[in-house]
Design a protein around this motif. Structure first.
Motif, PDB file in Angstrom:
ATOM      1  N   GLY A 194       0.798  -1.234   0.000  1.00 18.56           N
ATOM      2  CA  GLY A 194       0.000   0.000   0.000  1.00 18.56           C
ATOM      3  C   GLY A 194       0.827   1.278   0.000  1.00 18.56           C
ATOM      4  N   ARG A 195       2.149   1.147  -0.134  1.00 18.58           N
ATOM      5  CA  ARG A 195       3.000   2.348  -0.138  1.00 18.58           C
ATOM      6  C   ARG A 195       3.802   2.421  -1.431  1.00 18.58           C
ATOM      7  N   GLU A 196       4.051   3.643  -1.889  1.00 13.48           N
ATOM      8  CA  GLU A 196       4.888   3.821  -3.084  1.00 13.48           C
ATOM      9  C   GLU A 196       6.359   3.930  -2.727  1.00 13.48           C
ATOM     10  N   TRP A 197       6.630   4.599  -1.601  1.00 12.52           N
ATOM     11  CA  TRP A 197       8.015   4.880  -1.201  1.00 12.52           C
ATOM     12  C   TRP A 197       8.190   4.524   0.276  1.00 12.52           C
ATOM     13  N   PHE A 198       9.435   4.431   0.740  1.00  6.47           N
ATOM     14  CA  PHE A 198       9.656   3.976   2.116  1.00  6.47           C
ATOM     15  C   PHE A 198       9.166   4.951   3.173  1.00  6.47           C
ATOM     16  N   VAL A 199       9.298   6.246   2.938  1.00  5.71           N
ATOM     17  CA  VAL A 199       8.845   7.235   3.929  1.00  5.71           C
ATOM     18  C   VAL A 199       7.920   8.243   3.259  1.00  5.71           C
ATOM     19  N   TYR A 239       9.868   9.929  -2.939  1.00  3.62           N
ATOM     20  CA  TYR A 239      11.148   9.244  -3.119  1.00  3.62           C
ATOM     21  C   TYR A 239      12.204   9.981  -2.294  1.00  3.62           C
ATOM     22  N   SER A 240      13.023   9.245  -1.539  1.00  7.85           N
ATOM     23  CA  SER A 240      14.021   9.885  -0.672  1.00  7.85           C
ATOM     24  C   SER A 240      15.291   9.036  -0.644  1.00  7.85           C
ATOM     25  N   ILE A 241      16.273   9.499   0.105  1.00  5.15           N
ATOM     26  CA  ILE A 241      17.510   8.725   0.229  1.00  5.15           C
ATOM     27  C   ILE A 241      17.278   7.381   0.935  1.00  5.15           C
ATOM     28  N   ALA A 242      16.146   7.206   1.617  1.00  2.00           N
ATOM     29  CA  ALA A 242      15.822   5.876   2.166  1.00  2.00           C
ATOM     30  C   ALA A 242      15.628   4.893   1.015  1.00  2.00           C
ATOM     31  N   ASP A 243      14.929   5.340  -0.031  1.00  5.65           N
ATOM     32  CA  ASP A 243      14.726   4.474  -1.205  1.00  5.65           C
ATOM     33  C   ASP A 243      16.049   4.225  -1.926  1.00  5.65           C
ATOM     34  N   ILE A 244      16.869   5.267  -2.050  1.00  2.36           N
ATOM     35  CA  ILE A 244      18.156   5.105  -2.745  1.00  2.36           C
ATOM     36  C   ILE A 244      19.030   4.084  -2.017  1.00  2.36           C
ATOM     37  N   ALA A 245      19.114   4.220  -0.687  1.00  3.70           N
ATOM     38  CA  ALA A 245      19.954   3.302   0.098  1.00  3.70           C
ATOM     39  C   ALA A 245      19.495   1.855  -0.080  1.00  3.70           C
ATOM     40  N   ALA A 264      20.077   0.166  -3.745  1.00  5.26           N
ATOM     41  CA  ALA A 264      21.430  -0.160  -4.200  1.00  5.26           C
ATOM     42  C   ALA A 264      21.688  -1.671  -4.258  1.00  5.26           C
ATOM     43  N   TYR A 265      21.448  -2.363  -3.160  1.00  5.87           N
ATOM     44  CA  TYR A 265      21.715  -3.804  -3.169  1.00  5.87           C
ATOM     45  C   TYR A 265      20.470  -4.647  -3.452  1.00  5.87           C
ATOM     46  N   THR A 266      19.266  -4.107  -3.174  1.00  2.84           N
ATOM     47  CA  THR A 266      18.056  -4.893  -3.450  1.00  2.84           C
ATOM     48  C   THR A 266      17.877  -5.106  -4.947  1.00  2.84           C
ATOM     49  N   SER A 267      18.389  -4.169  -5.750  1.00  3.97           N
ATOM     50  CA  SER A 267      18.216  -4.299  -7.205  1.00  3.97           C
ATOM     51  C   SER A 267      18.919  -5.541  -7.740  1.00  3.97           C
ATOM     52  N   ALA A 268      19.919  -6.046  -7.006  1.00  8.09           N
ATOM     53  CA  ALA A 268      20.630  -7.252  -7.447  1.00  8.09           C
ATOM     54  C   ALA A 268      20.106  -8.515  -6.771  1.00  8.09           C
ATOM     55  N   ALA A 269      19.152  -8.381  -5.852  1.00  6.18           N
ATOM     56  CA  ALA A 269      18.817  -9.492  -4.951  1.00  6.18           C
ATOM     57  C   ALA A 269      18.271 -10.727  -5.679  1.00  6.18           C
ATOM     58  N   GLU A 270      17.366 -10.510  -6.622  1.00  7.88           N
ATOM     59  CA  GLU A 270      16.765 -11.672  -7.286  1.00  7.88           C
ATOM     60  C   GLU A 270      17.817 -12.417  -8.115  1.00  7.88           C
ATOM     61  N   GLN A 271      18.642 -11.653  -8.791  1.00  6.29           N
ATOM     62  CA  GLN A 271      19.707 -12.215  -9.625  1.00  6.29           C
ATOM     63  C   GLN A 271      20.654 -13.133  -8.834  1.00  6.29           C
ATOM     64  N   ILE A 272      20.853 -12.821  -7.560  1.00  2.00           N
ATOM     65  CA  ILE A 272      21.790 -13.625  -6.767  1.00  2.00           C
ATOM     66  C   ILE A 272      21.065 -14.647  -5.897  1.00  2.00           C
ATOM     67  N   GLY A 273      19.750 -14.845  -6.141  1.00  3.73           N
ATOM     68  CA  GLY A 273      19.065 -15.972  -5.514  1.00  3.73           C
ATOM     69  C   GLY A 273      18.117 -15.661  -4.371  1.00  3.73           C
ATOM     70  N   PHE A 274      17.906 -14.381  -4.059  1.00  2.99           N
ATOM     71  CA  PHE A 274      16.903 -14.064  -3.046  1.00  2.99           C
ATOM     72  C   PHE A 274      15.521 -14.025  -3.689  1.00  2.99           C
ATOM     73  N   SER A 275      14.509 -14.257  -2.855  1.00  2.00           N
ATOM     74  CA  SER A 275      13.135 -14.202  -3.335  1.00  2.00           C
ATOM     75  C   SER A 275      12.627 -12.771  -3.148  1.00  2.00           C
ATOM     76  N   LYS A 322       9.338  -5.540  -6.168  1.00  2.00           N
ATOM     77  CA  LYS A 322       9.591  -5.444  -7.617  1.00  2.00           C
ATOM     78  C   LYS A 322       8.986  -4.177  -8.216  1.00  2.00           C
ATOM     79  N   ALA A 323       7.749  -3.862  -7.810  1.00  2.86           N
ATOM     80  CA  ALA A 323       7.102  -2.655  -8.346  1.00  2.86           C
ATOM     81  C   ALA A 323       7.864  -1.406  -7.891  1.00  2.86           C
ATOM     82  N   TRP A 324       8.335  -1.437  -6.643  1.00  5.58           N
ATOM     83  CA  TRP A 324       9.089  -0.292  -6.106  1.00  5.58           C
ATOM     84  C   TRP A 324      10.441  -0.147  -6.828  1.00  5.58           C
ATOM     85  N   LEU A 325      11.118  -1.272  -7.117  1.00  2.00           N
ATOM     86  CA  LEU A 325      12.380  -1.202  -7.871  1.00  2.00           C
ATOM     87  C   LEU A 325      12.144  -0.504  -9.213  1.00  2.00           C
TER      88      LEU A 325
END
Lengths: 210, 210
Positions: free
Chosen positions: A150-155, A159-165, A168-179, A185-188
């Motif tokens: 139900g949220r578009e952004w973290f705070v 969009y804020s530096i919370a989303d940027i932080a 950074a690593y969540t964008s690679a998460a699925e590729q390296i085997g996380f679910s 995905k929509a937020w990415l």
């Protein structure tokens, strides 16, 4: 202004670079080889700049070094649309920045590093240590998935530096085997659609396909 | 206002309590048993407050929960003498808060927990893991020692939440086997001499002599 980065792509350096792109701030880059023996981040010259021997370091025009990716972002974002002025919202941004560094990065970023670049991969870890990395990284991504319901952004609604932080690593998460669930995905995708968004730099070693 | 703490003394909760003492802010406490199976921080009621299942959580008068010890301190300290107004000094305080959560707490606090309270102590860790905990904890304390050369406080010339955050677990470091240099020792004494300083709460299990 001057950014110390690493030769292999670092999500922590990328956070600063993504924010600098949003803010149209020009800067120079020095990339250090953290895979060298000893790592270039442990040279006496670099330790004089950051005694903790880590990148990113951001050098201000007067020569002052700023250390810690999320502290650098906070400095750059204050007074811009990427950090709310409101006291509570600002604390909530910080809450996610500390979550990222304590509960997310030590697992997801370490998993990414070992997947692509560590000389021994996961070999020097016990099965229990590998399981702990995976479970805690997954737990962090699951906390994000629930928060984004139900949220578009973290705070708040921006969009804020919370989303940027967290991007950074969540964008690679699925590729390296996380679910990765549908909310994350929509937020990415939303982050990738922001004005001035740039991809993390290409891996010069060719080991990371992202 | 209301603080969720743990029944065994938590350095992370102590940070918030020490700052609240400096600021003369009254608050209620609920202590959760993190040694129970499952830990009380993982009950569905508590996960509804903090989906990451950790203390401290600070509940504001309107019911809003604030999570992450250093974000709670930042919120409480803004506009007080415990957080500088200056943009650069504020970023430097944050730099040390992130250092504390990334490079210090995961080693020194975990070492303290395993020394006094973990059911299996260090038994379920490999020799390499134990060595890593000790080396990285010591490295963090050594970074502090070098930074404090010629300095009274971590940022500028005033005691701030950077000092409070680093004091919480460093105050126990020598007792649990880390080597603590003269600059850090003198700084620990200076923190103990600040107005409104309070000791971390006594361990009800009797296992921690501090």
């Amino acid at each position: 202004m001057h950014l110390y980065d690493s030769t292999i792509p670092s999500g922590n350096a990328y956070k600063v670079q993504l924010l600098l792109s949003h803010l149209h701030i020009p800067y120079a880059i020095t990339s250090l080889n953290i895979l060298a023996t000893p790592p270039e981040t442990r040279s006496s010259d670099f330790l004089a700049i950051n005694p903790n021997g880590r990148i990113p370091v951001f050098i201000l025009d007067d020569g002052t070094p700023l250390i810690e990716s999320n502290a650098i972002m906070f400095y750059l974002a204050e007074g811009t649309p990427y950090l709310p002025d409101d006291k509570l919202a600002k604390a909530q941004v910080l809450q996610w920045l500390f979550f990222e560094q304590y509960s997310h990065e030590p697992y997801v970023a370490v998993w990414k590093f070992r997947t692509y670049w560590a000389l021994n991969g996961f070999e020097d870890l016990s099965g229990r240590e590998i399981q702990k990395l995976k479970e805690r990284g997954q737990a962090a991504i699951d906390v994000m998935e629930r928060h984004l319901e139900g949220r578009e952004w973290f705070v708040g609604t921006n969009y804020s530096i919370a989303d940027i932080a967290l991007f950074a690593y969540t964008s690679a998460a699925e590729q390296i085997g996380f679910s990765v669930g549908p909310n994350v995905k929509a937020w990415l995708s939303r982050v990738e659609g922001t004005k001035g968004w740039v991809k993390i730099k290409k891996d010069e070693t060719g080991k990371c396909p992202l």
